[in-house]
Design an enzyme around this catalytic site. Sequence first.
Site, PDB file in Angstrom:
ATOM      1  N   LYS A 106       0.835  -1.201   0.000  1.00 21.69           N
ATOM      2  CA  LYS A 106       0.000   0.000   0.000  1.00 21.69           C
ATOM      3  C   LYS A 106       0.870   1.251   0.000  1.00 21.69           C
ATOM      4  O   LYS A 106       0.651   2.196  -0.766  1.00 21.69           O
ATOM      5  CB  LYS A 106      -0.915   0.000   1.221  1.00 21.69           C
ATOM      6  N   LYS A 118       3.404  -2.239  11.310  1.00 24.59           N
ATOM      7  CA  LYS A 118       2.120  -2.141  12.018  1.00 24.59           C
ATOM      8  C   LYS A 118       2.358  -2.508  13.472  1.00 24.59           C
ATOM      9  O   LYS A 118       3.302  -3.238  13.803  1.00 24.59           O
ATOM     10  CB  LYS A 118       1.083  -3.096  11.417  1.00 24.59           C
ATOM     11  N   GLY A 157      -2.295   6.359  13.793  1.00 16.52           N
ATOM     12  CA  GLY A 157      -3.493   5.808  14.406  1.00 16.52           C
ATOM     13  C   GLY A 157      -4.088   4.681  13.579  1.00 16.52           C
ATOM     14  O   GLY A 157      -3.725   4.453  12.429  1.00 16.52           O
ATOM     15  N   ASP A 158      -4.997   3.965  14.189  1.00 14.37           N
ATOM     16  CA  ASP A 158      -5.761   2.905  13.529  1.00 14.37           C
ATOM     17  C   ASP A 158      -6.993   2.693  14.408  1.00 14.37           C
ATOM     18  O   ASP A 158      -7.362   3.595  15.183  1.00 14.37           O
ATOM     19  CB  ASP A 158      -4.919   1.629  13.384  1.00 14.37           C
TER      20      ASP A 158
END
Length: 480
Positions: A106, A118, A157-158
């Site tokens: 991505k 991540k 953020g997520d």
Amino acid sequence: MSEIEFTHGIEPEFEQARDEIIKSLTESRVFELEPELKKCLPVIVEPERVISFRVTWEDDQGNCRVNRGYRVQFNSAIGPYKGGLRFHPSVNLSILKFLGFEQIFKNALTGLPIGGGKGGSDFDPHGKSDNEIRRFCQAFMTELHRHIGADIDVPAGDIGVGGREVGFLYGAYKRLQQKRDFGVLTGKDTRFGLNGSFIRPEATGYGLIYFVQNMLAYLNQDIKGKYCAVSGSGNVAQFAAQKLINLGAVVLSLSDSRGALVVKDPAKPFTNEDIAVIAELKVRKGSLEEIKDDRFTWLPGQRPWKNLKKVDIALPCATQNENDADDVEALVKAGCFLIAEGSNMGSTDAAVQKMEALRVAYNESLKAGKPVAPFWYAPGKASNAGGVAVSALEMAQNSQRMTWAPERVDTELNSIMTNIFNNSVDTASKYTREDLGSVVKSSAEKTENKVSALPSLVQGANITGFIKVANAMKVHADWW
């Protein structure tokens, strides 16, 4: 493949993401045209580093609580590790490895110099006070700060990590490191000189719609008046819905972990006022079932896909594997011809296979001179890349010690999403084995109102990202 599977064992989410990439590569002509890149496969599927640690914090009752924290630093071939932090009870190493692996490609698709990573924790922010969340974030950063930096690893953020949590995390980092390293976290507030970026909260949702607009333009269609089903109700879903409404589309649904909220009459769809109410509701961790409006039907424990009589476009914006093969079947029956993911790996492998089969059937009908209704699917690594794109733009602004105007950021975002679409189309036409006939190379070249075959955006996005990262690894001699 057998060696890779033996190495990783049972990690279903990661294996699904890994196998999709490998399938795209082995079913295409990539290794025929560039055979040396095959050497990269056993290396690229292995994270460069996996960090796991204990997080101990104190709740409001004075009890000691313990959670697990992780950071998966997957690939730094084209830049510092970049990817969000997720605080959710479902977080485990398989999910974070899948997210980090997807993030590699991505991020490469954006054209910006960022690698893939991540992280997160199985901490559940729901039902926690501000003080408990602050104490957890400070405890989490007590370990994480050793492994991150503006030129090393830049979290964002997520799910479960918004502007408030990023503020707590950055404050802890600053105190622990004794320096103001603005670029170490993205998703910062734009107020008070805190070096955030405008359009960052909106970026994933807005970028999704910009990508959809490119898909529609390829099909010689416009988004105005289209019936759109959206799942989720977090930032991505809210801002995707807002952009749809502002462009004249009809938003039919939103959802959360407890169920789906669906309009009874498309003539009375979601409005910007409804989205504002939902945004306030999510801040206090409420559920959509609290919305008392006779325009909507609340469907407990359900997703919206099987509860729509008429829909043109479906946008999964909640979480992974929320769209299955039977959901696709129900959507197509309701008239859906375009599905684009706002969530990461929002569709199961069975759903992806079904959607790709529908696309191929359309292309075959064109060859036979008896065209059926088109169907096209965009994977999340392409269609939801807007969030990380603006995160990278935030890093650029931090390096310049300045903040760009919202209009500039929005223009850059739109341009990046258009480039991702065009590059995915071009790559699919070059490397896939399908006979696509006359394929429009990019939206800029579409001057005629003609029907074109639909290239695989799955293969196009996967191959585009892989080739960029693999060639960088080759230059760095990361294969030996």
